[in-house]
Enzyme design. Structure first.
Site, PDB file in Angstrom:
ATOM      1  CE  LYS A   1      -4.261  -1.732   2.131  1.00 55.92           C
ATOM      2  NZ  LYS A   1      -5.284  -1.483   3.159  1.00 55.92           N
TER       3      LYS A   1
ATOM      4  CG  ASP B   1      -8.737   0.702   3.259  1.00 54.30           C
ATOM      5  OD1 ASP B   1      -9.504  -0.103   2.697  1.00 54.30           O
ATOM      6  OD2 ASP B   1      -7.527   0.488   3.436  1.00 54.30           O
TER       7      ASP B   1
HETATM    8  P1  NDP Z   1      -1.844  -2.139  11.749  1.00 48.90           P
HETATM    9  O1  NDP Z   1      -0.993  -3.322  12.038  1.00 48.90           O
HETATM   10  O2  NDP Z   1      -1.349  -1.062  10.851  1.00 48.90           O
HETATM   11  O3  NDP Z   1      -2.251  -1.433  13.174  1.00 48.90           O
HETATM   12  C1  NDP Z   1      -2.704  -2.210  14.236  1.00 48.90           C
HETATM   13  C2  NDP Z   1      -3.179  -1.309  15.389  1.00 48.90           C
HETATM   14  O4  NDP Z   1      -3.741  -2.160  16.386  1.00 48.90           O
HETATM   15  C3  NDP Z   1      -2.066  -0.508  16.059  1.00 48.90           C
HETATM   16  O5  NDP Z   1      -2.566   0.743  16.469  1.00 48.90           O
HETATM   17  C4  NDP Z   1      -1.746  -1.376  17.289  1.00 48.90           C
HETATM   18  O6  NDP Z   1      -1.259  -0.635  18.377  1.00 48.90           O
HETATM   19  C5  NDP Z   1      -3.117  -1.898  17.642  1.00 48.90           C
HETATM   20  N1  NDP Z   1      -3.086  -3.116  18.418  1.00 48.90           N
HETATM   21  C6  NDP Z   1      -2.866  -4.386  17.971  1.00 48.90           C
HETATM   22  N2  NDP Z   1      -2.916  -5.260  19.003  1.00 48.90           N
HETATM   23  C7  NDP Z   1      -3.172  -4.522  20.125  1.00 48.90           C
HETATM   24  C8  NDP Z   1      -3.353  -4.844  21.496  1.00 48.90           C
HETATM   25  N3  NDP Z   1      -3.272  -6.097  21.937  1.00 48.90           N
HETATM   26  N4  NDP Z   1      -3.614  -3.840  22.368  1.00 48.90           N
HETATM   27  C9  NDP Z   1      -3.703  -2.553  21.939  1.00 48.90           C
HETATM   28  N5  NDP Z   1      -3.534  -2.177  20.645  1.00 48.90           N
HETATM   29  C10 NDP Z   1      -3.272  -3.154  19.749  1.00 48.90           C
HETATM   30  O7  NDP Z   1      -3.215  -2.735  11.213  1.00 48.90           O
HETATM   31  P2  NDP Z   1      -4.289  -2.037  10.242  1.00 48.90           P
HETATM   32  O8  NDP Z   1      -4.488  -0.645  10.680  1.00 48.90           O
HETATM   33  O9  NDP Z   1      -3.934  -2.301   8.836  1.00 48.90           O
HETATM   34  O10 NDP Z   1      -5.608  -2.922  10.554  1.00 48.90           O
HETATM   35  C11 NDP Z   1      -6.302  -2.788  11.792  1.00 48.90           C
HETATM   36  C12 NDP Z   1      -7.586  -3.597  11.692  1.00 48.90           C
HETATM   37  O11 NDP Z   1      -8.445  -3.014  10.707  1.00 48.90           O
HETATM   38  C13 NDP Z   1      -7.358  -5.058  11.278  1.00 48.90           C
HETATM   39  O12 NDP Z   1      -8.225  -5.867  12.036  1.00 48.90           O
HETATM   40  C14 NDP Z   1      -7.794  -5.087   9.811  1.00 48.90           C
HETATM   41  O13 NDP Z   1      -8.320  -6.334   9.434  1.00 48.90           O
HETATM   42  C15 NDP Z   1      -8.901  -4.034   9.829  1.00 48.90           C
HETATM   43  N6  NDP Z   1      -9.151  -3.443   8.512  1.00 48.90           N
HETATM   44  C16 NDP Z   1     -10.435  -3.523   8.044  1.00 48.90           C
HETATM   45  C17 NDP Z   1     -10.764  -2.992   6.832  1.00 48.90           C
HETATM   46  C18 NDP Z   1     -12.169  -3.103   6.366  1.00 48.90           C
HETATM   47  O14 NDP Z   1     -12.433  -2.812   5.197  1.00 48.90           O
HETATM   48  N7  NDP Z   1     -13.103  -3.489   7.230  1.00 48.90           N
HETATM   49  C19 NDP Z   1      -9.760  -2.304   5.980  1.00 48.90           C
HETATM   50  C20 NDP Z   1      -8.440  -2.244   6.587  1.00 48.90           C
HETATM   51  C21 NDP Z   1      -8.159  -2.818   7.809  1.00 48.90           C
HETATM   52  P3  NDP Z   1       0.321  -0.306  18.546  1.00 48.90           P
HETATM   53  O15 NDP Z   1       0.608   0.868  17.680  1.00 48.90           O
HETATM   54  O16 NDP Z   1       0.455  -0.005  20.003  1.00 48.90           O
HETATM   55  O17 NDP Z   1       1.069  -1.557  18.136  1.00 48.90           O
END
Ligand code: NDP
Length: 295
Positions: free
Chosen positions: A71, A107
């Site tokens: 991306k 998105d």
């Molecule tokens: P990223 O890996 O870029 O970001 C993940 C985020 O989740 C970070 O802010 C991370 O925090 C946080 N996180 C993960 N685990 C934990 C935890 N145990 N406790 C607290 N915070 C946590 O992922 P994306 O942004 O790409 O995706 C996020 C979600 O959105 C996914 O489930 C994905 O499937 C969904 N999504 C859905 C779409 C749709 O069309 N419905 C489109 C795109 C994504 P930290 O910074 O502290 O690590």
């Protein structure tokens, strides 16, 4: 009219990509409108992305979706980046304009369309809490900022990531975007109109995970949204429902980003209900529940 056996091509590049269900949704839409278009789901390694985009140009493809890990990397191979995609810093959809390839990000737009169409809420003037600071949070926050949300609060576990993103997006959009570190259980304030889980907490296979939030102070009209679409009924949404709060699942965002992509590529109105049902079928979900909002 002479016969035309040439199909128009679109597709998705990613790695891994085999479990990406978007093709099923787009192919169902092409069939419903009688379009001779094909959606190719293609595994592309990071070092082959440049060649893959040359392939898009050589084949005269009408566009592609990009998923992990392409991306951000795709941006340098395109001719222009749409302003909101530039603010987000990522492209999930490429469309063709003559010989030029334009980078878009659908998105956040897909999320917004779900809020407006399925939940009946206009984000303008609303106070929003977004959990997370990754790619999904960034896209959602950018579109909410551009749509005129009154207050945007980012709550994230990693302080540097959340702080940097909030400051960067506030500078680029001029919107009031604040940051608060996520320590222990986050109590959602009564003033919030929208709560969005843009973390991966609750995503398959970790389906019993629940973002540590306390919803008890929320006002009864607060919309609880989850970006997680697999499963669509996350523990967060189930907790919100039990409290009588309105909810919006991640399938709406996923369907609408595809709807917007379809419309960018074909210039035709997308058959939303067909796409929603095809996506549900591709994910092994029952056909009727939840898809009613698209009819
Ligand atoms: P990223 O890996 O870029 O970001 C993940 C985020 O989740 C970070 O802010 C991370 O925090 C946080 N996180 C993960 N685990 C934990 C935890 N145990 N406790 C607290 N915070 C946590 O992922 P994306 O942004 O790409 O995706 C996020 C979600 O959105 C996914 O489930 C994905 O499937 C969904 N999504 C859905 C779409 C749709 O069309 N419905 C489109 C795109 C994504 P930290 O910074 O502290 O690590």
């Amino acid at each position: 009219m002479p016969a035309n056996f040439k199909a128009e091509l679109v597709g998705c590049f990613g790695q891994p990509v085999a479990e990406n269900p978007t093709g099923a949704m787009q192919e169902a839409a092409f069939a419903a409108l009688g379009l001779n278009w094909r959606y190719l789901t293609v595994e592309v390694a990071p070092e082959k992305l440049c060649d893959a985009i040359r392939g898009v140009r050589a084949f005269g493809m009408r566009g592609v979706n990009l998923t992990i890990p392409h991306k951000v990397a795709v941006m340098e191979h395109l001719d222009r980046i749409a302003p909101d995609a530039a603010t987000i810093g990522a492209v999930n959809t490429v469309r063709r304009d003559g010989d030029r390839l334009i980078g878009e990000n659908t998105d956040g737009k897909g999320f917004l369309r779900g809020v407006r169409a399925n939940a009946g809420i206009d984000p303008k003037g609303k106070r929003v809490v977004v959990l997370g600071a990754g790619g999904a949070a960034r896209a959602i926050l950018t579109e909410l900022a551009l749509a005129g949300a009154a207050d945007l609060l980012v709550v994230n576990r990693s302080i540097p990531r959340g702080e940097t993103m909030a400051a960067d997006l506030a500078a680029k959009t001029g919107a009031p975007i604040r940051f608060e570190p996520w320590r222990g259980t986050y109590t959602v304030p009564e003033a919030a109109d929208l709560l969005v889980n843009a973390t991966s907490i609750g995503l398959y296979p970790d389906v019993d995970a629940m973002p540590p939030v306390d919803l008890r102070a929320a006002h009864p009209g607060m919309l609880v949204c989850d970006a997680v679409f697999n499963p669509p009924e996350t523990r967060l949404l189930a907790a919100a429902r039990r409290q009588g709060l309105p909810v919006l699942d991640g399938l709406a965002m996923l369907v609408y980003q595809g709807v917007i992509g379809f419309e960018l590529w074909t210039g035709r109105k997308a058959p939303e209900a067909v796409m929603a049902q095809a996506l549900r079928a591709a994910l092994g979900l029952a056909p009727d529940s939840g898809a009613k909002a698209f009819e």
